[in-house]
Scaffold this active site. Sequence first.
Site, PDB file in Angstrom:
ATOM      1  CB  ALA A 135      -1.855 -21.988 -35.565  1.00 34.45           C
ATOM      2  CD  GLU A 180       2.479 -31.565 -38.780  1.00 31.57           C
ATOM      3  OE1 GLU A 180       1.905 -31.895 -39.414  1.00 31.57           O
ATOM      4  OE2 GLU A 180       3.289 -31.207 -38.584  1.00 31.57           O
ATOM      5  CB  SER A 215      -0.123 -25.296 -44.335  1.00 29.70           C
ATOM      6  OG  SER A 215      -1.117 -24.390 -43.795  1.00 29.70           O
ATOM      7  CB  CYS A 217      -9.619 -21.249 -39.252  1.00 32.27           C
ATOM      8  SG  CYS A 217      -7.698 -21.633 -39.498  1.00 32.27           S
ATOM      9  CD  GLU A 253       0.484 -21.178 -46.247  1.00 36.85           C
ATOM     10  OE1 GLU A 253       0.778 -22.532 -46.493  1.00 36.85           O
ATOM     11  OE2 GLU A 253       0.293 -20.931 -45.228  1.00 36.85           O
TER      12      GLU A 253
END
Length: 408
Positions: free
Chosen positions: A245, A248, A250, A356, A365
């Site tokens: 999930a 991609e 991030s 999310c 991140e």
Amino acid sequence: MVTQKAAESELQPVPVPPDFGNNPHPFLASLRELGAAVPVVLPDGTPSWWITRYDAVDAALNDHARFSNEVHHAVGREEIKNSQALIRKDPMLRLVMINRDPPDHTRMRKLVVQAFNARAVDNLRPRLERLAESLFDGMSTEDEVELVERFAFPFPVGVICELLGIPHEDSNHFGGLVTQLVGAGKPEDALSAIRQLKDFMAAKLEEKRAAPGDDVLSGLVEAADEHNLLSEDELPAHALQLLTAGHETSIYLISGGMFRLLQHPDQLAALKKDPGLLAGAIDELLRFDPPPIPGVFRYATEDVEVDGVTVPKGSLVILCLASANRDSTKFEDPDRLDILRRQNPHLAFGNGIHYCLGARLARLEGTIALGGLLRRFPDIGLAVPPEEIRWRPLHFLQRLDRLPVRLR
């Protein structure tokens, strides 16, 4: 460019232009002019309805009863191809949390929500900072690097390893399979990736059964085996979603965010001058270019009126987060990147019950990645002209193919 008038009583389906993935915003702006709900033919020929304006998108995100995540609500399913066809062809994909409604969605989300709360994410910070610094160290002696390969790809994959308790030596293998899955041009290629990911995840779950640890995968095994909170089929499905999930999205946030900053030197200079602006910059980058392009899939469970237009029951509906985030009725000068933007209720992470789960982790991140890059490499710049940078469409996600940068 779309030329229909919004006043037409019967909107004709609009085809997605060939260059949409590389520059979606002009097309999305033209759809907003047409109306809050517009029929659109996807590149693979699938008919759909796109919800384009902020208030309509936000309302639909909060209306899971009429805008369902479950594909069985779709009519004419034989016309739904590629990524949506995979959901029908592979029974396990129907079981992942993102493709389900309450009560199953609620039950599955409760099992992992604590892994993404403020305390859990804060506890991850030192390990993620060490991971980032090790990648920075590997680049520190070079004048030029390809940032997707050297940092934007391995860092999020390493984060998933830390979260799920997967050995880092496995990161390139499963990261490559995830990229194959979301970027496959043909359903059979994606199905091949799914089969390999299933095998990979089955092996990891058995390892956790034999030697459980303090990680998310071990918690899921316990929930299934000891508490019967997941079925035998749901366990690998749930684990597989957590594996894929945030990967991609991030990668995009890091590489796409850096690219946008390098395209806007005034914003980059402000951020270098005051690193305290980073939190607002992350949210503005998410507003400006949210990873799901154009948005998220839903299915109309009944005829739904959206701003005077009826979306028929059974329709494939795409809630255009990218369009909502550029709606001038909600954002002042929405096509301008402004890291000092004060009011920024963007929908990049969605809303409602499907908001999310990893939003807090994604922001961390982005903060560690972009903040660290600017701190370690203050002279970072593009190594090629901006027009050579190309976006890679990945089944309603996007990422940069490459981002060559000079570090000094």
